[in-house]
Design an enzyme around this catalytic site. Structure first.
Site, PDB file in Angstrom:
ATOM      1  CE  LYS A 245      -6.552 -29.086   1.528  1.00 20.08           C
ATOM      2  NZ  LYS A 245      -7.422 -28.958   0.352  1.00 20.08           N
TER       3      LYS A 245
ATOM      4  CG  ASP B 169     -11.193 -29.298  -0.136  1.00 16.89           C
ATOM      5  OD1 ASP B 169     -11.366 -28.084   0.102  1.00 16.89           O
ATOM      6  OD2 ASP B 169     -10.156 -29.903   0.183  1.00 16.89           O
TER       7      ASP B 169
END
Ligand code: ATR
Length: 272
Positions: free
Chosen positions: A66, A103
């Site tokens: 990420k 997220d």
């Protein structure tokens, strides 16, 4: 030819994302394909660029890439900027990548919408101060909690996060020992405890009467944190499957401009 999307990570074989996106494509009538990409640990950018050359339009990015995805993106959403991490890449018309982070929005949507938890004015405790925590603090503070505490085994990391996010709302860092005697309405496990079975030193007294325990980890069996929370006074619990599905829906919306229904996918992946 369907438009191509994928999830990239290492390892990736266990990922439920292809099943989730296949269901979204079916129910929205979008002509897309979605696959798993295993990138070598030193080959994230090469894997993404090959996928782009082969016609790929967008990617979900998972552990451990990420931060590299953040570095690769030419432009970032404000929530990705805040998180310092990207879990969704979208190919722009000029061939560059736009980076988003869905997220935190996925977590908030699962908590507030699916589970019916009142976040406004709640006392929230987030355990952990790693990459996952960085992605959820902004969206949680946007919900106007009364207090948001971050507690981490390595206290300095919690202090640094609290300092960074302080302009967004009432956030404080509390060392694990300092949690004794404090009560919360919502306790979120954002550590890797339960991904690998591990000892932890959180006091069991953190659960206020009627409190909710949420584990970012998900599993077909109750997770280590969910079991611990149930044994120590949490009134309700959930694992992170709902967040996984909701973050996927946010990504799908960014790519396709349509928002898929998520409840049928939850029922598909966790039949009762
Ligand atoms: P992620 O990107 O999933 O957040 P990470 O950045 O490696 O992964 O962070 C893992 C988090 O789990 C950290 O907050 C870590 O605490 P430290 O910063 O002290 O390492 C936390 N963690 C891992 N094992 C733990 C344990 N046994 N008890 C408490 N916290 C733990």
């Amino acid at each position: 030819m369907p438009d191509r999307y994928a999830v990239v990570g290492n390892p990736i074989a266990h990922s439920k994302s292809p099943q989730i996106h296949a269901a979204f494509a079916r129910t929205t009538g979008q002509d897309v394909s979605y696959e798993r990409l295993l990138a070598p640990l030193d080959g994230f950018v090469a894997t993404v660029e090959q996928f782009r050359r082969e016609g790929g339009r967008g990617l979900n990015v998972t552990v451990p890439f990420k931060l590299e995805a953040f570095a690769l993106a030419a432009l970032h959403s404000s929530r990705a900027q805040l998180a310092g991490a990207v879990n969704t890449l979208h190919l722009e018309a000029d061939g560059t990548w736009y980076g988003d982070n869905t997220d935190g929005a996925g977590l908030v949507r699962d908590l507030a919408h699916n589970l019916g938890i009142e976040l406004r004015d709640a006392r929230i405790l987030v355990l952990g101060a790693g990459g996952a925590t960085r992605g959820i603090l902004g969206p949680l503070l946007d919900c106007l909690p009364r207090a948001l505490a971050v507690s981490n085994r390595t206290h300095d990391k919690a202090v640094a996060l609290a300092r960074q996010f302080a302009p967004l709302g009432p956030i404080e860092a509390i060392a694990p020992a300092g949690l004794a005697g404090r009560e919360f309405d919502l306790v979120v496990n954002s550590t890797s405890v339960g991904v690998v079975s591990a000892k932890h030193d959180w006091p069991a007294s953190v659960f206020a009467p009627g409190s909710f325990a949420y584990d970012l980890v998900y599993s077909d069996e109750p997770t280590q944190f969910v079991r611990w929370a149930q044994q120590h006074g949490a009134a309700r619990t959930a694992d992170g499957l709902g967040m996984l599905i909701e973050q996927a829906a946010e990504s799908f919306h960014l790519w396709r401009g349509v928002r898929p229904e998520t409840m049928p996918v939850f029922a598909l992946l966790r039949p009762r």
